[in-house]
Design an enzyme around this catalytic site. Structure first.
Site, PDB file in Angstrom:
ATOM      1  N   CYS A   1     -10.063   5.545 -11.347  1.00 51.50           N
ATOM      2  CA  CYS A   1     -10.839   6.488 -11.999  1.00 51.50           C
ATOM      3  C   CYS A   1     -12.227   6.277 -11.813  1.00 51.50           C
ATOM      4  O   CYS A   1     -12.887   5.421 -11.670  1.00 51.50           O
ATOM      5  CB  CYS A   1     -10.361   6.195 -13.729  1.00 51.50           C
ATOM      6  SG  CYS A   1      -8.837   5.751 -14.099  1.00 51.50           S
TER       7      CYS A   1
ATOM      8  N   ARG B   1     -12.742   7.716  -4.677  1.00 53.36           N
ATOM      9  CA  ARG B   1     -12.378   6.446  -5.226  1.00 53.36           C
ATOM     10  C   ARG B   1     -10.867   6.760  -5.603  1.00 53.36           C
ATOM     11  O   ARG B   1     -10.137   5.578  -5.581  1.00 53.36           O
ATOM     12  CB  ARG B   1     -12.906   6.262  -6.677  1.00 53.36           C
ATOM     13  CG  ARG B   1     -14.529   6.163  -6.581  1.00 53.36           C
ATOM     14  CD  ARG B   1     -15.051   6.075  -7.938  1.00 53.36           C
ATOM     15  NE  ARG B   1     -14.552   5.248  -8.942  1.00 53.36           N
ATOM     16  CZ  ARG B   1     -14.972   4.094  -9.144  1.00 53.36           C
ATOM     17  NH1 ARG B   1     -16.020   3.544  -8.261  1.00 53.36           N
ATOM     18  NH2 ARG B   1     -14.438   3.243  -9.903  1.00 53.36           N
TER      19      ARG B   1
ATOM     20  N   TRP C   1      -6.708   8.016 -12.095  1.00 53.59           N
ATOM     21  CA  TRP C   1      -5.739   7.181 -11.454  1.00 53.59           C
ATOM     22  C   TRP C   1      -4.708   6.704 -12.140  1.00 53.59           C
ATOM     23  O   TRP C   1      -5.135   5.531 -12.909  1.00 53.59           O
ATOM     24  CB  TRP C   1      -6.314   6.159 -10.452  1.00 53.59           C
ATOM     25  CG  TRP C   1      -5.610   5.663  -9.384  1.00 53.59           C
ATOM     26  CD1 TRP C   1      -5.275   6.096  -8.021  1.00 53.59           C
ATOM     27  CD2 TRP C   1      -4.819   4.371  -9.410  1.00 53.59           C
ATOM     28  NE1 TRP C   1      -4.466   5.101  -7.389  1.00 53.59           N
ATOM     29  CE2 TRP C   1      -4.186   4.152  -8.077  1.00 53.59           C
ATOM     30  CE3 TRP C   1      -4.590   3.494 -10.343  1.00 53.59           C
ATOM     31  CZ2 TRP C   1      -3.337   2.997  -8.099  1.00 53.59           C
ATOM     32  CZ3 TRP C   1      -3.887   2.344 -10.086  1.00 53.59           C
ATOM     33  CH2 TRP C   1      -3.301   2.134  -8.969  1.00 53.59           C
TER      34      TRP C   1
ATOM     35  N   ASN D   1     -12.237   4.234 -17.813  1.00 55.00           N
ATOM     36  CA  ASN D   1     -11.768   3.705 -16.681  1.00 55.00           C
ATOM     37  C   ASN D   1     -11.652   2.192 -16.826  1.00 55.00           C
ATOM     38  O   ASN D   1     -12.434   1.355 -17.585  1.00 55.00           O
ATOM     39  CB  ASN D   1     -13.152   3.437 -15.532  1.00 55.00           C
ATOM     40  CG  ASN D   1     -12.432   2.962 -14.252  1.00 55.00           C
ATOM     41  OD1 ASN D   1     -11.421   2.570 -14.154  1.00 55.00           O
ATOM     42  ND2 ASN D   1     -13.522   2.855 -13.284  1.00 55.00           N
ATOM     43  N   GLY D   2     -10.500   1.572 -16.669  1.00 55.84           N
ATOM     44  CA  GLY D   2      -9.926   0.149 -17.168  1.00 55.84           C
ATOM     45  C   GLY D   2      -8.739   0.168 -17.690  1.00 55.84           C
ATOM     46  O   GLY D   2      -7.766   1.251 -17.513  1.00 55.84           O
TER      47      GLY D   2
ATOM     48  N   GLU E   1      -4.911  -6.351  10.231  1.00 58.47           N
ATOM     49  CA  GLU E   1      -5.855  -5.339   9.841  1.00 58.47           C
ATOM     50  C   GLU E   1      -5.176  -4.056  10.556  1.00 58.47           C
ATOM     51  O   GLU E   1      -5.260  -2.700  10.020  1.00 58.47           O
ATOM     52  CB  GLU E   1      -7.181  -5.643  10.086  1.00 58.47           C
ATOM     53  CG  GLU E   1      -7.980  -4.334  10.063  1.00 58.47           C
ATOM     54  CD  GLU E   1      -8.419  -4.116   8.508  1.00 58.47           C
ATOM     55  OE1 GLU E   1      -7.787  -4.444   7.647  1.00 58.47           O
ATOM     56  OE2 GLU E   1      -8.939  -2.906   8.372  1.00 58.47           O
TER      57      GLU E   1
ATOM     58  N   LYS F   1      -4.211  -0.671   8.681  1.00 60.52           N
ATOM     59  CA  LYS F   1      -4.815   0.570   8.396  1.00 60.52           C
ATOM     60  C   LYS F   1      -3.803   1.850   9.021  1.00 60.52           C
ATOM     61  O   LYS F   1      -3.937   2.943   8.597  1.00 60.52           O
ATOM     62  CB  LYS F   1      -5.934   0.510   9.818  1.00 60.52           C
ATOM     63  CG  LYS F   1      -7.135   1.300   9.565  1.00 60.52           C
ATOM     64  CD  LYS F   1      -8.410   0.711   8.938  1.00 60.52           C
ATOM     65  CE  LYS F   1      -7.972   0.159   7.439  1.00 60.52           C
ATOM     66  NZ  LYS F   1      -9.113  -0.537   6.970  1.00 60.52           N
TER      67      LYS F   1
ATOM     68  N   GLU G   1      -1.591   2.447   5.697  1.00 63.94           N
ATOM     69  CA  GLU G   1      -2.406   3.362   4.551  1.00 63.94           C
ATOM     70  C   GLU G   1      -2.791   4.739   5.082  1.00 63.94           C
ATOM     71  O   GLU G   1      -2.563   5.569   4.120  1.00 63.94           O
ATOM     72  CB  GLU G   1      -3.306   2.414   4.243  1.00 63.94           C
ATOM     73  CG  GLU G   1      -4.670   2.551   5.050  1.00 63.94           C
ATOM     74  CD  GLU G   1      -5.873   1.935   4.194  1.00 63.94           C
ATOM     75  OE1 GLU G   1      -6.085   1.954   3.142  1.00 63.94           O
ATOM     76  OE2 GLU G   1      -6.678   1.208   5.040  1.00 63.94           O
TER      77      GLU G   1
ATOM     78  N   HIS H   1      11.002 -16.303  15.047  1.00 55.88           N
ATOM     79  CA  HIS H   1      11.744 -16.743  13.944  1.00 55.88           C
ATOM     80  C   HIS H   1      12.275 -15.949  13.047  1.00 55.88           C
ATOM     81  O   HIS H   1      13.250 -16.301  12.052  1.00 55.88           O
ATOM     82  CB  HIS H   1      10.526 -17.827  13.071  1.00 55.88           C
ATOM     83  CG  HIS H   1       9.996 -18.911  14.067  1.00 55.88           C
ATOM     84  ND1 HIS H   1      10.926 -19.949  14.213  1.00 55.88           N
ATOM     85  CD2 HIS H   1       8.836 -19.190  14.559  1.00 55.88           C
ATOM     86  CE1 HIS H   1      10.014 -20.597  14.978  1.00 55.88           C
ATOM     87  NE2 HIS H   1       8.757 -20.250  14.992  1.00 55.88           N
TER      88      HIS H   1
ATOM     89  N   LYS I   1     -10.209   3.934  -3.687  1.00 55.70           N
ATOM     90  CA  LYS I   1     -11.412   3.120  -2.771  1.00 55.70           C
ATOM     91  C   LYS I   1     -11.699   1.900  -3.406  1.00 55.70           C
ATOM     92  O   LYS I   1     -11.963   0.884  -2.734  1.00 55.70           O
ATOM     93  CB  LYS I   1     -12.726   3.990  -2.636  1.00 55.70           C
ATOM     94  CG  LYS I   1     -13.748   3.447  -2.007  1.00 55.70           C
ATOM     95  CD  LYS I   1     -13.288   3.496  -0.546  1.00 55.70           C
ATOM     96  CE  LYS I   1     -14.073   2.600   0.511  1.00 55.70           C
ATOM     97  NZ  LYS I   1     -13.788   2.268   1.704  1.00 55.70           N
TER      98      LYS I   1
END
Ligand code: F6R
Length: 590
Positions: free
Chosen positions: A2, A27, A71, A97-98, A463, A467, A470, A486, A585
């Site tokens: 948020c 964000r 969000w 926000n939270g 990474e 990348k 996402e 394995h 973000k």
């Protein structure tokens, strides 16, 4: 996560708030809303993007207001659950926000007391509590409300008829922007860059009373002083600057970012690295891409400095029963606000270990928890997918080793020389993108892609997968090359390409063996190898060549190639590259 915004001043609030909400989009969010006060509170909110809201709302007059990009956590992203939320009278509006952990208990009690709730959110208890406690003094009512709340919050409350906003924070980021006869409140700095570069970061437990002409910060009802900071980021840095996407722009900024970050600590820069004299064990704490940087950090500490290092996912570390003993803990976080990383740093600090944070955001929570902060000089990163801040984190980790008194002069001179060459090596990759774009055309039709690596390039494989996954929504998995036999060989076939960033170090031969094992089963392999390597060229189906560097620095060159590969694959698939669905973000909730 948020984003919240507040404005009070001598200008019309609506255009400023909507503009700042657009700047908070990066964000991550799924609904949004705005409330402006002027002889009554006018509220507009809905599911979807800010741009859609802008199209449907009329001009609202008023010079005080609040805005929110949500969000979803409690309740789906729809109009009713979107913020701002109002009390029963419609005279008190709140953005938050939270997460309020005890909201169900509070909601039940308030309902019995006659309050009517409209949404499924945890947030809605806040305006109702303020209403319950309001006896003419909004500050007092907010203070009483906060003492009832458990959880994390950055809130702004606005009461109709007043020209002041009340802001409060606990475990959620918030910054006050100081303007000229106008003041601002925001979740983070990029939202405010067009309006001011003078900011005050609130501490947990602070309540700010923000008037057009002044800002008063209180703590336990006593006024406190918080230093004003000057933000050095420019407006242009937070814009696309002619690139189609922020992600591409930020990938292209990397030569400069590496140069600036090296210069900061090893040139004429203002910062220096001062580690405690005796460090014999190190713990890294981080999430996501920063966790991958931390894994490279482990190799750097162990290989160069001979200091045992351990890496923990902050989200897991927080649930360990025992808090282990380390001499030093390094929290890595681009935003400096990731809830899991902050919590982990708060957990380790009381053990007496020296805490260091590596972050890109001056004044962020991580920087205020740590004994020492090393800032990356990457400038604002807007794309949800971290790119330039990842390489900047690696550079700081290399610098930690290169400037250590444990190294003899020759060794540290050699490392510094390698670091100073990195910008031109990365530039070479950026100048020769055609093979990467061609490879992306092939990848765009795949459903499953695997990344393998060894040693210091294992985190690079992780990474690369992170990348690609996402940004392109292709299922991608990264794993240690040695592990493939394995388990993962069982699922590999002609439709599951494997990408292999090869290090030209002691893992080189073993990587070739892994590639042969994979190829023998008809699985296509795309290798990353140093230019001129004919052995790998014969072995793999495709090779993406990297400029030759000391193998220690190969995570940087290999990562840049994999960032570009993710970018162009996502572009070829028509994905919303800068704002992948459901991602944020700055992940400020657990
Ligand atoms: C992926 C990405 C995330 C972040 C993670 C931690 O591209 O950016 O995985 O790395 O959310 O964020 P910070 O570094 O802000 O703690």
């Amino acid at each position: 996560m948020c984003g919240i915004i507040g404005y009070t001043g001598d200008k019309q609030a609506q255009p400023i708030i909507l503009d700042c909400m657009r700047k908070l989009e990066y964000r991550g969010y799924d609904s949004c809303g705005i409330a402006v006060s002027s002889k009554g509170i006018t509220l507009y909110k809905d599911a979807g993007r800010v741009e859609a809201l802008v199209k449907v709302i009329p001009r609202i007059t008023g010079s005080i207001g609040i805005g929110h990009t949500r969000w979803a956590t409690h309740g789906s992203p729809n109009r009713i659950n979107a913020h701002p939320h109002l009390d029963c009278s419609g005279k008190i509006a709140v953005v938050h926000n939270g997460v309020i952990m005890n909201y169900q208990k509070l909601k039940k009690k308030l309902t019995i007391e006659g309050h009517k709730f409209r949404s499924e959110t945890d947030t809605e208890v806040i305006p109702h509590l303020i209403e319950k406690y309001f006896q003419g003094d909004i500050v007092e009512a907010v203070e009483k409300t906060l003492s009832d709340l458990e959880g994390s919050y950055a809130i702004i409350a606005m009461v109709d008829g007043e020209s002041r906003l009340i802001a409060a924070r606990k475990d959620s980021p918030m910054v006050i922007g100081m303007g000229d006869r106008s003041n601002y409140i925001a979740s983070d700095v990029p939202a405010l860059l067009d309006y001011t570069n003078r900011v005050i970061y609130l501490d947990d437990g602070d309540i700010a009373v923000v008037d057009p002409g002044k800002v008063v910060i209180k703590r336990d009802n006593v006024e406190v002083k918080r230093d004003e900071q000057k933000i050095l980021w420019s407006v242009a840095e937070a814009q696309k600057g002619g690139y189609e996407h922020f992600m591409l722009k930020e990938i292209h900024e990397q030569p400069r970012v590496i140069r600036n970050t090296v210069g900061e600590y090893a040139g004429n820069g203002e910062q220096s690295i001062k580690l405690p004299a005796k460090v014999s064990s190190v713990l890294f704490l981080a999430c996501g891409t920063s966790h991958n940087a931390a894994m490279v950090g482990k190799y750097i500490f162990e290989e160069i400095l001979n200091i045992p290092a351990h890496v923990e996912l902050a989200s897991e570390f927080n649930y360990y029963r025992r808090t282990p003993d380390y001499d030093m803990a390094i929290g890595i976080s681009q935003s400096g606000e990731t809830a899991d990383t902050i919590r982990a740093m708060k957990k380790i600090k009381p053990t007496g270990c020296y805490t260091l944070s590596i972050t890109n955001v001056v004044g962020s929570t991580a920087s205020r928890i740590a004994n020492q902060t090393l800032y990356t000089r990457a400038g604002p990163e807007i794309s949800v997918a971290s790119t330039k801040t990842f390489t900047a984190q690696l550079v700081v980790l290399y610098l930690l080793a290169a400037t250590s008194p444990k190294l003899d002069t020759n060794h540290s001179t050699h490392l510094m020389a390698g670091l100073r060459q990195l910008p031109s090596k990365v530039q070479q990759i950026l100048d020769e993108k055609a093979p990467i774009i061609d490879c992306a055309e092939y990848l765009k039709n795949q459903n499953n892609v695997f990344f393998i690596g060894r040693g210091i390039n294992l985190p690079v494989a992780l990474e690369g997968a992170l990348k690609l996954k996402e940004t392109s929504y292709i299922h991608a998995e990264g794993l240690a090359a040695g592990e493939i036999k394995h388990h993962t060989l069982a699922v590999l076939n002609a439709d599951t390409p494997v990408i292999a960033p090869i290090g030209h170090d002691n893992t080189y031969e073993a990587m070739l063996t892994s590639i042969k094992e994979i190829r023998a089963r008809g699985v296509p392999v795309i290798a990353l190898a140093e230019e001129g390597n004919e052995v790998v060229e014969d072995l793999a189906d495709r090779v993406l060549f990297t400029p030759a560097v000391d193998p220690l620095f190969s995570p940087v060159t290999n990562a840049v190639i994999l960032q570009l590969l993710a970018y162009y694959t996502s572009k070829a698939r028509g994905c919303p590259i800068d704002f992948p669905r459901n991602l944020a973000k700055s992940v400020t909730v657990e």
